[in-house]
Design a protein around this motif. Sequence first.
Motif, PDB file in Angstrom:
ATOM      1  N   ASN A 188      -8.218  -1.019  -6.330  1.00  0.00           N
ATOM      2  CA  ASN A 188      -6.889  -0.727  -5.800  1.00  0.00           C
ATOM      3  C   ASN A 188      -6.458   0.725  -6.012  1.00  0.00           C
TER       4      ASN A 188
ATOM      5  N   ILE B 137     -11.188  -0.961  -0.626  1.00  0.00           N
ATOM      6  CA  ILE B 137     -10.489  -2.005  -1.380  1.00  0.00           C
ATOM      7  C   ILE B 137     -10.943  -3.393  -0.947  1.00  0.00           C
TER       8      ILE B 137
ATOM      9  N   GLU C 265      -1.619  -4.529  -6.983  1.00  0.00           N
ATOM     10  CA  GLU C 265      -2.543  -5.214  -6.065  1.00  0.00           C
ATOM     11  C   GLU C 265      -2.223  -4.814  -4.625  1.00  0.00           C
TER      12      GLU C 265
ATOM     13  N   SER D 227       0.830  -1.200   0.000  1.00  0.00           N
ATOM     14  CA  SER D 227       0.000   0.000   0.000  1.00  0.00           C
ATOM     15  C   SER D 227       0.867   1.254   0.000  1.00  0.00           C
TER      16      SER D 227
END
Length: 342
Positions: A213, A207, A149, A75
């Motif tokens: 995403n 998400i 992802e 992230s």
Amino acid sequence: MVGDMNDECGVGFSDAHPGRPSSGASAAGHGHSHDHGLQGAATATGKHRRRLVLVLAITLTVFAVQVVGAVVSNSLSLLADAGHMLTDATGVAIALIASLVAALPATSKRTFGYLRVEVLAALVNGIVLGVIAVVIFVQAVQRFGDQVEVHSGPMLVAAVIGALANLVSLLVLRSGQKESLNVRGAYLEVLGDLLGSLAVIIAGTIILFTGWNWVDQVASLLIAVLILPRAISLLREVVDVLLEASPRHLDVDAARDHMLAVPGVVEVHDVHAWTITSGVPAFSAHVTVSDETWNRLGYHAVLDELRACLHEHFDTEHATLQLEPESHGAGTGRAAETGVHG
């Protein structure tokens, strides 16, 4: 001729003397005892050093948790929040070091000691904060369009831990942020971190349920937008101190009016008010006293009421006043220069 006595200074105010301004030359410093110099005076940051140490420990712990979470979850927004946490930790560490250096005694070469080190530390903190905001923004923009992802589970766990820790830090710093630029800087950074963590939590939740995403990049941009105004606000306050602007709590015109209300004072000129460092305002002025008052009462009575006024009504602990008889302007008499720290 003398009104109620000033409990703090032991000096009476004249009947015509105005009361404390309601605008708020306020109680921030009210109740402090006199100190006829800066030796041993605690700076605003120094008074809250233990709070800063606690926040530093919390921030470093959360930084480590968020870095691990960012790596595991992939992230960018969590990594951005972790970078912001590291900036917070650096800022708090700088503030702590500066508060120790600022406590060093004054010398003949540095008559105010190293009090301004705290202000320079706040300047560095504000600049670094702004750079971090720009870097986060650029990275987020560059990442748009890439198929990345993001694992929402670890992202949410790390973000929730960060939010809780930031909330605790805010409570720790809340009382000190109004007194010190460095504590205020730390407070603003932690507040931004809390909002950033909330943004990450919202992004992670979206998400988790939608698989979108790209929301992670949006959250990163939001964090950058939250950081930049706080950096600008902190830098503005630092610039005010470095340019020796009047302290926000001190109305110079009102102070001059109060001084002119002291019996025997006929003129107040060459007035200056500035901030040496957070929580240490300074004031200086030339005061002309009528010859009748000067000869009948002496300058001490006038000086005592002026000192009491600045301390009681304008929370100014460090004032230097030069008193002179009215006849001095005509080339007669002798000026009495009196340094007062009240």
